[in-house]
Scaffold this active site. Structure first.
Site, PDB file in Angstrom:
ATOM      1  N   TYR A   1       0.271  -1.204   0.026  1.00 25.55           N
ATOM      2  CA  TYR A   1      -0.203  -0.125  -0.093  1.00 25.55           C
ATOM      3  C   TYR A   1       1.028   1.424  -0.193  1.00 25.55           C
ATOM      4  CZ  TYR A   1      -3.688   3.504   1.461  1.00 25.55           C
ATOM      5  OH  TYR A   1      -4.607   4.737   1.209  1.00 25.55           O
TER       6      TYR A   1
ATOM      7  N   TRP B   1       1.407   5.469  -2.042  1.00 31.52           N
ATOM      8  CA  TRP B   1       1.146   6.897  -2.852  1.00 31.52           C
ATOM      9  C   TRP B   1       2.070   6.591  -3.859  1.00 31.52           C
ATOM     10  CZ3 TRP B   1      -1.987  11.667  -3.213  1.00 31.52           C
ATOM     11  CH2 TRP B   1      -3.891  11.884  -2.674  1.00 31.52           C
TER      12      TRP B   1
HETATM   13  P1  PGD Z   1       3.869   8.200   1.288  1.00 33.63           P
HETATM   14  O1  PGD Z   1       4.696   8.762   2.530  1.00 33.63           O
HETATM   15  O2  PGD Z   1       3.239   8.720  -0.022  1.00 33.63           O
HETATM   16  O3  PGD Z   1       2.857   7.329   2.082  1.00 33.63           O
HETATM   17  O4  PGD Z   1       0.400   5.718   3.502  1.00 33.63           O
HETATM   18  P2  PGD Z   1       1.792   5.969   2.054  1.00 33.63           P
HETATM   19  O5  PGD Z   1       2.314   4.723   2.287  1.00 33.63           O
HETATM   20  O6  PGD Z   1       0.903   5.935   0.803  1.00 33.63           O
HETATM   21  O7  PGD Z   1       4.546   7.354   0.452  1.00 33.63           O
HETATM   22  C1  PGD Z   1       4.615   6.260  -0.344  1.00 33.63           C
HETATM   23  C2  PGD Z   1       6.951   5.861  -0.528  1.00 33.63           C
HETATM   24  O8  PGD Z   1       6.156   5.877  -1.821  1.00 33.63           O
HETATM   25  C3  PGD Z   1       7.591   7.245  -0.070  1.00 33.63           C
HETATM   26  O9  PGD Z   1       8.510   6.340   0.827  1.00 33.63           O
HETATM   27  C4  PGD Z   1       8.472   7.893  -1.335  1.00 33.63           C
HETATM   28  O10 PGD Z   1       9.306   7.831  -1.250  1.00 33.63           O
HETATM   29  C5  PGD Z   1       7.543   6.440  -2.337  1.00 33.63           C
HETATM   30  N1  PGD Z   1       8.332   6.198  -3.565  1.00 33.63           N
HETATM   31  C6  PGD Z   1       7.895   7.165  -4.298  1.00 33.63           C
HETATM   32  N2  PGD Z   1       7.601   6.422  -5.993  1.00 33.63           N
HETATM   33  C7  PGD Z   1       8.618   5.436  -5.479  1.00 33.63           C
HETATM   34  C8  PGD Z   1       8.457   5.245  -7.092  1.00 33.63           C
HETATM   35  O11 PGD Z   1       8.558   5.323  -8.205  1.00 33.63           O
HETATM   36  N3  PGD Z   1       8.886   3.689  -6.559  1.00 33.63           N
HETATM   37  C9  PGD Z   1       9.198   3.338  -5.107  1.00 33.63           C
HETATM   38  N4  PGD Z   1      10.043   2.207  -4.970  1.00 33.63           N
HETATM   39  N5  PGD Z   1       9.090   3.729  -4.604  1.00 33.63           N
HETATM   40  C10 PGD Z   1       8.282   5.515  -4.741  1.00 33.63           C
HETATM   41  C11 PGD Z   1      -0.035   7.042   3.029  1.00 33.63           C
HETATM   42  C12 PGD Z   1      -1.362   6.880   4.612  1.00 33.63           C
HETATM   43  O12 PGD Z   1      -0.604   7.060   5.310  1.00 33.63           O
HETATM   44  C13 PGD Z   1      -2.918   7.289   3.685  1.00 33.63           C
HETATM   45  S1  PGD Z   1      -3.612   7.571   2.537  1.00 33.63           S
HETATM   46  C14 PGD Z   1      -3.205   8.160   5.127  1.00 33.63           C
HETATM   47  S2  PGD Z   1      -4.758   8.958   3.756  1.00 33.63           S
HETATM   48  C15 PGD Z   1      -3.919   7.653   6.454  1.00 33.63           C
HETATM   49  N6  PGD Z   1      -3.793   8.894   6.612  1.00 33.63           N
HETATM   50  C16 PGD Z   1      -3.658   9.041   8.272  1.00 33.63           C
HETATM   51  C17 PGD Z   1      -4.093   9.725   9.338  1.00 33.63           C
HETATM   52  O13 PGD Z   1      -4.660  10.686   9.236  1.00 33.63           O
HETATM   53  N7  PGD Z   1      -4.218   9.447  10.554  1.00 33.63           N
HETATM   54  C18 PGD Z   1      -2.611   8.348  10.642  1.00 33.63           C
HETATM   55  N8  PGD Z   1      -2.385   8.580  12.152  1.00 33.63           N
HETATM   56  N9  PGD Z   1      -2.311   8.015   9.696  1.00 33.63           N
HETATM   57  C19 PGD Z   1      -2.658   8.630   8.757  1.00 33.63           C
HETATM   58  N10 PGD Z   1      -1.601   6.288   7.593  1.00 33.63           N
HETATM   59  C20 PGD Z   1      -1.826   7.248   6.321  1.00 33.63           C
END
Ligand code: PGD
Length: 782
Positions: free
Chosen positions: A110, A112
């Site tokens: 999972y 983004w």
């Molecule tokens: P990101 O920081 O977007 O968070 O959680 P999510 O895991 O989606 O992580 C994406 C990772 O992918 C980053 O480390 C980035 O460096 C890496 N990445 C980017 N591009 C690439 C690529 O091309 N290849 C590879 N291999 N990696 C890549 C988000 C999630 O957190 C979400 S959607 C929500 S809505 C939640 N919200 C909450 C909240 O409201 N409150 C709490 N306490 N916790 C939450 N967590 C949730």
């Protein structure tokens, strides 16, 4: 780096990037009326001390072999070559598949990741795993698991969650917007897959200019732009359902409800209305903190004009988070405006910039993933449970399921050590795995808990196609820089691993990444684009800064508008064909924590003698989730290098705390440092701290807490919303706060392992994660 502007796209907007001696210059797309400040983080994406520039392996795994290991997150790393690491990983895949079968691999992955139709990390990994015969995956999202589980039972589809009545209709028709959880501009700046024009602030302004009124229901005033002159109902966290039921009570008691709509379009109205009898405004006042008279007046205003009730996705990320959504739908049904222009309910307006935009049904270029032959899924936020309790039974959306025995965890494009709750528990869960593989451009907290870290390119190092269903164009995402160090695209790494496992030809179909991007574009141009009459140039002309305009979508809520017009001709896909104010099916599941009609539950995270404040852990304004936390916009917001926590000035005064101070936050789950910011935009007794600060247990250990930087998920609880959705409940947590005493340790998590402030690791030697050499002094980024 290219010294001419290259068009590119991100989840937070399209832009051009230009290389120069000073670094990367980033300019917003000229058509964007309200570019996101998150673009300020992009310049740090390429050359950062935290880049993973070569594959690395963890010492315990490399030397002692796979197996559960509590050293994960606290071990040494060795840079290795691609061939050696992929050989070893292929052997480990063969072992795991032989011992545990495909379900022993967890590939939910999972997250983004980055914008781009081809290089989308999860799609890449899922295709690879499907070639191998499938793997255990996840179902649902951290964003809106409650809506995904509940809406099919109540309105027969999750469509209202993704495609509610368009903003354009709200702008033209709505008299009153009741925004439960607000319409925060910061969240509307991001949209999965990319967004070219940020329209939400302008739409809201236009609605206000026409005369629409706004009521903000949130413990935080800045969940809605000040220019909208909203009435602020600063309720206690977790009490929205009580407020919504009391509003419903007033409508029924004063005979302001729409009997005809209830009769023709709903089921269970009689029972639901009877359940509201005791839910008076006077009952709700001490629970919510909102005066009874204010509730009464609001109900009357709602019945007097065209009213849109919207519930943000964040409201669902709490214990019993299904209830406020169901109560809001029921309230909208009482008002009888569901399916009318600008009326009814919405779920997720401004929770991302995509919700409420156009909804075109035109297919976009898509990298095929193949079918998953295994079809084994766990609810996404139950990952720690699954790792810690293999074989155990659990309830989910009317089913009894069993957790598989997960041995190999493979993640690309997500950061569970940011997104999951109770990170101490997640560490124990990751320790239980036998092998953890992570593809990452950066040394995130998740990479630091992996056995194999595969160095990944950022999107700036790749060509791709930028598009999303709600956006108005398809963009050529140009390559801004060649790959740094030995970083490779997820595709290339997986293709080589697939080759070693005998499925290389099936995975690649004989194409490299550039050939795939061209193929996907040309296939789309010859098919969907031609059929829709969309003008698209050949790829050779498109790839250099090309933009193709996509056709517009509808503005009304297609499904609910058709249903309202003729409920028997266009019934909903619920058991009754109508909106279920009472659901016999949900009641039949027998869940005490999610009965068969909207129900009030007292908040699970409420202040008590030990933890006297409620902290809102919402999504950040200065980065997307945890992405580019080392970037300029995110770093500017830090206080003494820590993630800011906001507190009402009177709460601070009572505790003798002052702005700019480093404080310790403690919950039942864990503790962290944070930097104090005072703000009267919060209700008293409420704190706010954004998600996404990188978890830094090293700096935490030096300060005697779990995280020295301020990752809020060390505080939150890892409990499902209810047996129905099993969604994440990270939004609220009860905490206490005190001043930090003693030296403030440097934040270590933005340096590569073994290299405080240095540009990566050059010598092929084991290097520790523990980079703190003393508790004095400043880190590179403080
Ligand atoms: P990101 O920081 O977007 O968070 O959680 P999510 O895991 O989606 O992580 C994406 C990772 O992918 C980053 O480390 C980035 O460096 C890496 N990445 C980017 N591009 C690439 C690529 O091309 N290849 C590879 N291999 N990696 C890549 C988000 C999630 O957190 C979400 S959607 C929500 S809505 C939640 N919200 C909450 C909240 O409201 N409150 C709490 N306490 N916790 C939450 N967590 C949730």
């Amino acid at each position: 780096m290219s010294s001419r502007p290259i068009l590119h796209s991100s989840h937070w907007g399209a832009f051009t990037a230009t290389g120069s001696a000073e670094g990367l210059r980033v300019d917003p797309h000229p058509d964007d009326p309200a570019p996101s400040p998150l673009l300020g983080n992009v310049a740090a994406a390429l050359h950062a001390p935290t880049r993973v520039l070569r594959p690395h392996v963890r010492r315990g795994w490399w030397e002692d072999g796979p197996g559960p290991d509590p050293r994960r997150g606290d071990d040494e790393y060795l840079p290795v070559g691609w061939d050696e690491v992929l050989d070893r990983l292929a052997a480990e895949y063969r072992r795991v598949l032989a011992v545990g079968g495909n379900e022993a691999v967890y590939g939910g992955s999972y997250g983004w990741a980055s914008a781009g139709r081809f290089h989308h990390a999860q799609s890449q990994l899922h295709r690879f795993l499907n070639c191998l015969g499938g793997a255990t995956r996840s179902t649902g999202t951290y964003s809106h698991a409650t809506g995904e589980a509940l809406l099919p039972h109540v309105v027969g589809s999750i469509e209202p969650l993704l495609w509610p009545t368009a903003w354009a209709s709200v702008e033209r028709h709505t008299d009153l917007v009741i925004a439960v959880g607000g319409l925060p501009a910061k969240n509307s700046e991001v949209a999965s897959g990319g967004i070219t024009r940020h329209e939400v602030p302008g739409r809201l302004r236009a609605a206000r200019a026409r005369g629409a009124e706004f009521v903000l229901v949130s413990p935080q005033r800045d969940d809605l732009a000040a220019e909208l002159d909203a009435e602020w109902l600063a309720l206690r966290p977790g009490t929205d359902t009580a407020l919504l039921l009391a509003l419903g009570h007033v409508l029924v008691a004063e005979d302001r409800h729409d009997e005809t709509f209830l009769r023709d379009c709903t089921t269970g109205a009689e029972e639901f209305c009877a359940s509201l009898r005791e839910r008076t405004p006077e009952w709700a006042e001490p629970i919510t903190g909102i005066p009874a008279q204010t509730i009464r007046t609001l109900a009357r205003r709602a019945a007097a004009g065209r009213t849109m009730i919207t519930v943000s996705w964040s409201i669902g990320r709490t214990r019993h988070g299904e209830q406020p959504l169901w109560a809001a739908i029921a309230l909208a049904a009482l008002l009888g405006q569901i399916g009318l222009p600008g009326g009814g309910f919405g779920h997720g307006y401004a929770s991302t910039g995509g919700v409420g935009r156009r909804s075109s049904s035109m297919p976009l270029p898509t990298f095929p993933q193949f079918a998953d032959p295994l079809r084994r899924r766990i609810p996404v936020a139950r990952i720690a449970d699954a790792l810690l309790h293999p074989g155990e039974e659990y309830a989910f959306d009317g089913e009894r399921r069993r957790y598989p025995h997960l041995r190999l965890v493979h993640w690309a494009g997500g950061n569970p050590f940011h997104h999951h709750q109770d990170l101490r528990r997640l560490r124990r869960a990751f320790a239980a795995a036998e092998t953890v593989v992570v593809h990452e451009p950066y040394w995130t907290s998740t990479a630091r808990h992996a056995d194999v870290v595969l160095a990944t390119t950022t999107s700036l190092e790749r060509e791709d196609l930028g598009a999303a269903r709600y956006d108005d164009r398809l963009l050529a995402m140009g390559r801004v820089s060649p790959p740094l160090g030995k970083a490779r695209d997820d595709y290339a790494a997986l293709a080589d691993l697939a080759g070693r496992l005998g499925v290389g030809e099936r995975f690649t179909e004989g194409r490299d990444a550039a050939e795939w991007v061209e193929h996907l574009y040309e296939e789309w141009r010859a098919g969907p684009a031609r059929r829709a009459g969309v003008e698209a140039p050949p790829y050779a002309r498109f790839r250099d800064g090309g933009e193709v305009a996509l056709p517009d979508g509808t503005t009304e809520h297609v499904l609910l508008a058709a249903f309202r017009r003729d409920p028997s001709a266009a019934p909903l896909r619920t058991p009754s064909g109508r909106i279920e104010l009472v659901s016999a099916r949900v009641a039949g599941f027998g869940y005490a924590d999610c009965p068969g009609l909207p129900t009030w539950f007292a908040p699970a995270e409420a202040p008590d003698a030990e933890h006297d404040l409620v902290l809102l852990a919402n999504n950040p304004a200065t980065r997307l989730h945890s992405q580019l936390d080392h970037g300029a916009t995110s770093q500017r917001s830090k206080v003494q290098g820590r993630e800011p926590v906001r507190m009402h000035p009177r709460d601070a005064e009572r505790r003798g705390l002052r702005a700019g101070q480093v404080v310790v936050l403690e919950s039942r789950q864990g503790s962290c440092l944070a930097g104090l910011v005072l703000s009267d935009a919060l209700r008293e007794g409420v704190l706010q701290m954004s998600t996404g600060a990188w978890f830094d247990p090293v700096a935490g250990a030096a300060a005697g807490v779990d995280c020295g930087h301020g990752n809020v998920n060390v505080l939150t609880a890892d409990v499902g919303t209810s047996a129905l959705a099993q969604g994440c409940t990270g939004q609220h947590v009860a905490v206490r706060v005190r001043a930090h005493t003693g030296p403030v340790p440097p934040v270590t998590v933005f340096a590569a392992p073994g290299a405080v402030g240095a540009e990566g690791v050059s010598s092929p030697a084991w290097v520790p994660l523990r980079t703190i050499r003393s508790t004095e002094g400043e880190s590179h980024y403080s």
